[in-house]
Design a protein around this motif. Structure first.
Motif, PDB file in Angstrom:
ATOM      1  N   GLU A 155       0.831  -1.208   0.000  1.00  0.00           N
ATOM      2  CA  GLU A 155       0.000   0.000   0.000  1.00  0.00           C
ATOM      3  C   GLU A 155       0.863   1.255   0.000  1.00  0.00           C
ATOM      4  OE1 GLU A 155      -3.282   2.317   2.819  1.00  0.00           O
ATOM      5  OE2 GLU A 155      -2.948   0.165   3.067  1.00  0.00           O
ATOM      6  N   GLY A 159       1.188   4.139  -3.016  1.00  0.00           N
ATOM      7  CA  GLY A 159       1.036   5.573  -2.777  1.00  0.00           C
ATOM      8  C   GLY A 159       2.270   6.346  -3.189  1.00  0.00           C
ATOM      9  N   TRP A 223      -6.026   2.078   3.245  1.00  0.00           N
ATOM     10  CA  TRP A 223      -6.665   2.949   2.258  1.00  0.00           C
ATOM     11  C   TRP A 223      -7.957   2.318   1.751  1.00  0.00           C
ATOM     12  CZ3 TRP A 223      -8.653   3.492  -2.544  1.00  0.00           C
ATOM     13  CH2 TRP A 223      -8.711   4.773  -3.094  1.00  0.00           C
ATOM     14  N   PHE A 441      -3.205   9.428   1.532  1.00  0.00           N
ATOM     15  CA  PHE A 441      -2.508   8.153   1.607  1.00  0.00           C
ATOM     16  C   PHE A 441      -1.846   8.053   2.980  1.00  0.00           C
ATOM     17  CE2 PHE A 441      -2.121   9.828  -2.763  1.00  0.00           C
ATOM     18  CZ  PHE A 441      -2.965   8.931  -3.410  1.00  0.00           C
TER      19      PHE A 441
END
Length: 468
Positions: A155, A159, A223, A441
């Motif tokens: 993740e 981002g 997220w 983010f």
């Protein structure tokens, strides 16, 4: 003096952004490589599975087909165990797939010729990936083998990919006649050639890289979880209204079926109302009431006929009820995203308890599903796959060119990190950027705050060593 100060500040900010772009690029480089390589392979999972397992997945076409119960009975006879799911043949030249849990606790897929009941072979169940090999690729793509921490790493990397594209465009933009961003490779060799290759690749493919990163984020825990909650709270994701007065289970749809639409994965499946005759003895008699000969559910043929009459497109899978209150769950995630659908049916009466598809989703839910479908290379067929495969190759090229540039510029015994600007305003600007990034983010913002802290320590240390 004001103009000189402005130019100096602009130059210092440029060097600060370049420093972050450089450092962040090196840190996330291995993760971007993993995402690009595994993602590029997974785009062609169906083609790879069809080629690698052609004898299991394809049969001689014929008009007549056996009933689902006879196909399942043939699979259970060859591979005894507990029936978990049944996937009818999606075309006349394709085999049916029967998922069975063996006595050893392992789940296998048995491939059966739907025209004569011949068992073609078995594979360890790869779920929605279609094979063990593609399941491995998918789990590597998400770093699933590292658990929750791997999900966080991917993740954060996704981002950072977005911010790297943004900062790369900032560094590419003209800053004077001597610093025009190049749109073609001008240099012939050495580090300038790698620099031009890096810049040109990034400027032409940046929008595709950002799209892949954004459409991959819904699968992330932080997220993706927040996006789901936000869309649900606004009524723009998975809407309420399908449950009526039926009780819900604690089992999410994503665990009950092989491949559910992302926006529906977190929705708990409903429960089958217990027949009055079963009463308090439901647990004791559930297996007898729900099962026919050799472990085939008594209503299997009826349920298959019903979901197909409701318009469920070929390629769907039917999961079996779990326990006395379990349900039949039919789901399909086809190339045409508008045909995605999930249907839950009462295991005793065959009545439809839940039926939802793409058209029933809210605006954000539909956009998320469409983005995920394109991300997986499904929406526009081969053209979709080729464009995204080229984007994956571009990501690999950016990683390699960035690594080569670093290697060529690094001094002996050093890392070659761009120097920290002397302008004291720059750390404050970077702090604001970190806070802004953290809003959209969170994990990127957290990692940026760590970088800001390092930069501040380095700045204070430098100020003490070199008095102003």
């Amino acid at each position: 003096m004001t103009e000189l100060s402005s130019r100096a500040g602009s130059s210092a900010l440029y060097r600060a952004v370049w420093r972050w772009h450089f450092v962040a690029g090196l840190v996330v480089l291995p993760f971007v490589l993993i995402l690009a390589v595994t993602g590029g392979i997974y785009l062609f999972k169906d083609e790879i599975n069809n080629a690698a397992y052609h004898k299991l997945r394809f049969v001689a076409p014929a008009e007549d087909a056996l009933s689902p119960s006879r196909i399942v009975a043939a699979a259970l006879d060859a591979h005894p165990g507990t029936l978990k799911a049944y996937a009818p043949a999606p075309a006349a030249d394709r085999s049916a797939e029967v998922d069975i849990m063996g006595a050893d606790g392992l789940r296998d897929t048995v491939y059966v010729n739907p025209h004569d009941g011949a068992v073609l072979g078995t594979l360890w169940d790869g779920g929605a990936s279609g094979s063990p090999a593609m399941s491995l690729v998918r789990r590597l793509h998400s770093l699933d083998y590292v658990g929750w921490f791997g999900n966080r790493l991917i993740e954060a990397a996704a981002g950072w990919m977005i911010l790297l594209v943004g900062s790369g465009i900032y560094l590419w933009l003209p800053r004077g006649r001597q610093h025009l961003g190049t749109v073609r490779i001008k240099a012939r060799r050495g580090r300038p050639w790698w620099r031009d290759l890096h810049a040109v690749t990034g400027i032409y493919t940046g929008i595709f890289i950002v799209f892949l990163a954004l459409t991959g984020l819904p699968w992330s825990d932080v997220w993706g979880g927040k996006f789901y909650e936000f869309a649900y709270a606004l009524g723009l994701g998975m809407p309420d209204g399908y449950w009526s007065d039926l009780p819900r289970s604690t089992v999410p749809t994503g665990e009950a079926v092989e491949r559910a639409p992302w926006i529906m994965e977190r929705q708990p499946i409903p429960q089958s109302p217990l027949p009055e005759a079963m009463g308090a003895h439901a647990g004791h008699h559930a297996g007898v009431a729900a099962q026919g000969p050799v472990g085939v559910p008594m209503r299997l043929d009826q349920v298959v006929a019903e979901v197909e009459a409701l318009g469920l497109v070929p390629g769907y899978s039917l999961s079996m009820p779990e326990g006395p209150t379990g349900v039949f769950s039919a789901s399909v995630y086809p190339d045409t995203i508008q045909d995605e659908r999930v249907i839950h049916l009462d295991q005793y009466s065959g009545a439809v308890l839940y039926d939802a598809g793409f058209a029933d989703l809210g605006g954000l839910g539909r956009w998320a599903e469409w983005g995920i479908s394109v991300h997986m290379g499904q929406e526009w067929g081969l053209a979709n796959q080729i464009v995204l495969a080229l984007a994956c190759l571009a990501m690999i090229g950016l990683c390699l060119s960035g690594a080569v540039m670093w290697w060529k510029r690094r001094p002996v015994g050093g890392l070659g990190v761009p120097a920290l600007p002397d302008d004291g305003r720059i750390p404050r600007v970077l702090l604001v950027m970190a806070l802004a990034a953290g809003i959209f983010f969170p994990l990127v913002g957290l990692s940026m705050l760590v970088l800001v802290a390092v930069e501040l320590v380095a700045y204070v240390a430098r100020r003490r060593i070199v008095p102003s």
